[in-house]
Motif scaffolding. Structure first.
Motif, mmCIF file in Angstrom:
data_model
loop_
_atom_site.group_PDB
_atom_site.id
_atom_site.type_symbol
_atom_site.label_atom_id
_atom_site.label_comp_id
_atom_site.label_asym_id
_atom_site.label_seq_id
_atom_site.Cartn_x
_atom_site.Cartn_y
_atom_site.Cartn_z
ATOM 1 N N SER A 71 0.819 -1.210 0.000
ATOM 2 C CA SER A 71 0.000 0.000 0.000
ATOM 3 C C SER A 71 0.853 1.261 0.000
ATOM 4 N N VAL A 72 1.958 1.239 0.727
ATOM 5 C CA VAL A 72 2.845 2.406 0.729
ATOM 6 C C VAL A 72 3.430 2.624 -0.660
ATOM 7 N N VAL A 73 3.825 1.543 -1.324
ATOM 8 C CA VAL A 73 4.355 1.666 -2.684
ATOM 9 C C VAL A 73 3.292 2.245 -3.616
ATOM 10 N N GLY A 74 2.061 1.780 -3.509
ATOM 11 C CA GLY A 74 0.972 2.326 -4.320
ATOM 12 C C GLY A 74 0.739 3.800 -4.043
ATOM 13 N N ALA A 75 0.782 4.193 -2.770
ATOM 14 C CA ALA A 75 0.602 5.604 -2.415
ATOM 15 C C ALA A 75 1.715 6.459 -3.004
ATOM 16 N N VAL A 76 2.941 5.964 -2.953
ATOM 17 C CA VAL A 76 4.073 6.717 -3.504
ATOM 18 C C VAL A 76 3.934 6.872 -5.017
ATOM 19 N N LEU A 114 -7.391 13.111 -8.795
ATOM 20 C CA LEU A 114 -7.728 11.684 -8.705
ATOM 21 C C LEU A 114 -6.541 10.869 -8.195
ATOM 22 N N SER A 115 -5.346 11.188 -8.677
ATOM 23 C CA SER A 115 -4.154 10.466 -8.222
ATOM 24 C C SER A 115 -3.918 10.669 -6.733
ATOM 25 N N LEU A 116 -4.082 11.900 -6.267
ATOM 26 C CA LEU A 116 -3.908 12.146 -4.827
ATOM 27 C C LEU A 116 -4.999 11.448 -4.019
ATOM 28 N N GLY A 117 -6.197 11.337 -4.585
ATOM 29 C CA GLY A 117 -7.256 10.582 -3.906
ATOM 30 C C GLY A 117 -6.886 9.112 -3.762
ATOM 31 N N PHE A 118 -6.361 8.513 -4.835
ATOM 32 C CA PHE A 118 -5.930 7.117 -4.762
ATOM 33 C C PHE A 118 -4.741 6.970 -3.798
ATOM 34 N N ALA A 119 -3.840 7.935 -3.813
ATOM 35 C CA ALA A 119 -2.695 7.896 -2.886
ATOM 36 C C ALA A 119 -3.179 7.929 -1.446
ATOM 37 N N THR A 120 -4.184 8.738 -1.168
ATOM 38 C CA THR A 120 -4.749 8.813 0.186
ATOM 39 C C THR A 120 -5.380 7.491 0.578
ATOM 40 N N ILE A 121 -6.121 6.882 -0.339
ATOM 41 C CA ILE A 121 -6.742 5.582 -0.048
ATOM 42 C C ILE A 121 -5.670 4.539 0.262
#
Length: 169
Positions: free
Chosen positions: A37-42, A142-149
């Motif tokens: 999840s951290v990798v996905g957020a980054v 949208l990208s920042l929204g996915f990063a937050t999730i």
């Protein structure tokens, strides 16, 4: 028909030399859910950063000019493009292909259009000057929204892993 003794010896030697050794089964690598999840957020944060910087540079350093639409065409996944020829502030003539998402309204061939571009790379940064800036910020938001999730999922997964370790021992 009898076999010659040297062929049997040769065959034994060959089998000994080229026998396959059974590989030991490998354990699958288990990554904690929090790490994934951290990798996905980054990754999503980096995507958003690229788009935000691109829009900020275009807004800060952007130069407006007039250009002529010389061609319309459809590209990959039926995305429409318009090729525009314009002259930069330094006098260089540029032909840029502008995606339909970068237009307020798709122009017809031969029409004049106001173009905003960054002087450092005019052929890659050209957009319709009438296009609202908010349109260029849809992907970053949208990208920042996915990063937050992903970040929230990493936090929750880490707490579950820690609670599971404490419960076991």
């Amino acid at each position: 028909m009898s076999r010659r003794p040297w062929t049997a010896a040769l065959e034994r030697r060959h089998q000994k030399r080229f026998r396959t050794i059974e590989p030991t089964p490998r354990r699958p690598i288990r990554l904690p859910a929090a790490t994934i999840s951290v990798v996905g957020a980054v990754i999503f944060t980096l995507i958003a950063s690229v788009f935000i910087v691109k829009e900020a540079l275009r807004a800060r350093d952007g130069v407006e000019t007039s250009g002529v639409v010389v061609k319309r065409w459809s590209g990959h996944k039926s995305t429409d493009y318009a090729d525009v020829v314009f002259t930069t502030s330094t006098g260089r003539r540029v032909r840029a292909s502008i995606n339909q998402d970068d237009w307020a309204e798709m122009p017809k061939v031969g029409t004049r259009a106001r173009i905003r571009y960054s002087p450092s790379r005019p052929e890659f940064t050209a957009v319709d000057a009438r296009r609202p800036m908010i349109d260029g910020l849809v992907v970053p938001v949208l990208s920042l929204g996915f990063a937050t999730i992903f970040a929230i999922h990493a936090f929750v997964a880490r707490r579950r892993e820690t609670a599971g370790r404490e419960a076991r021992g």
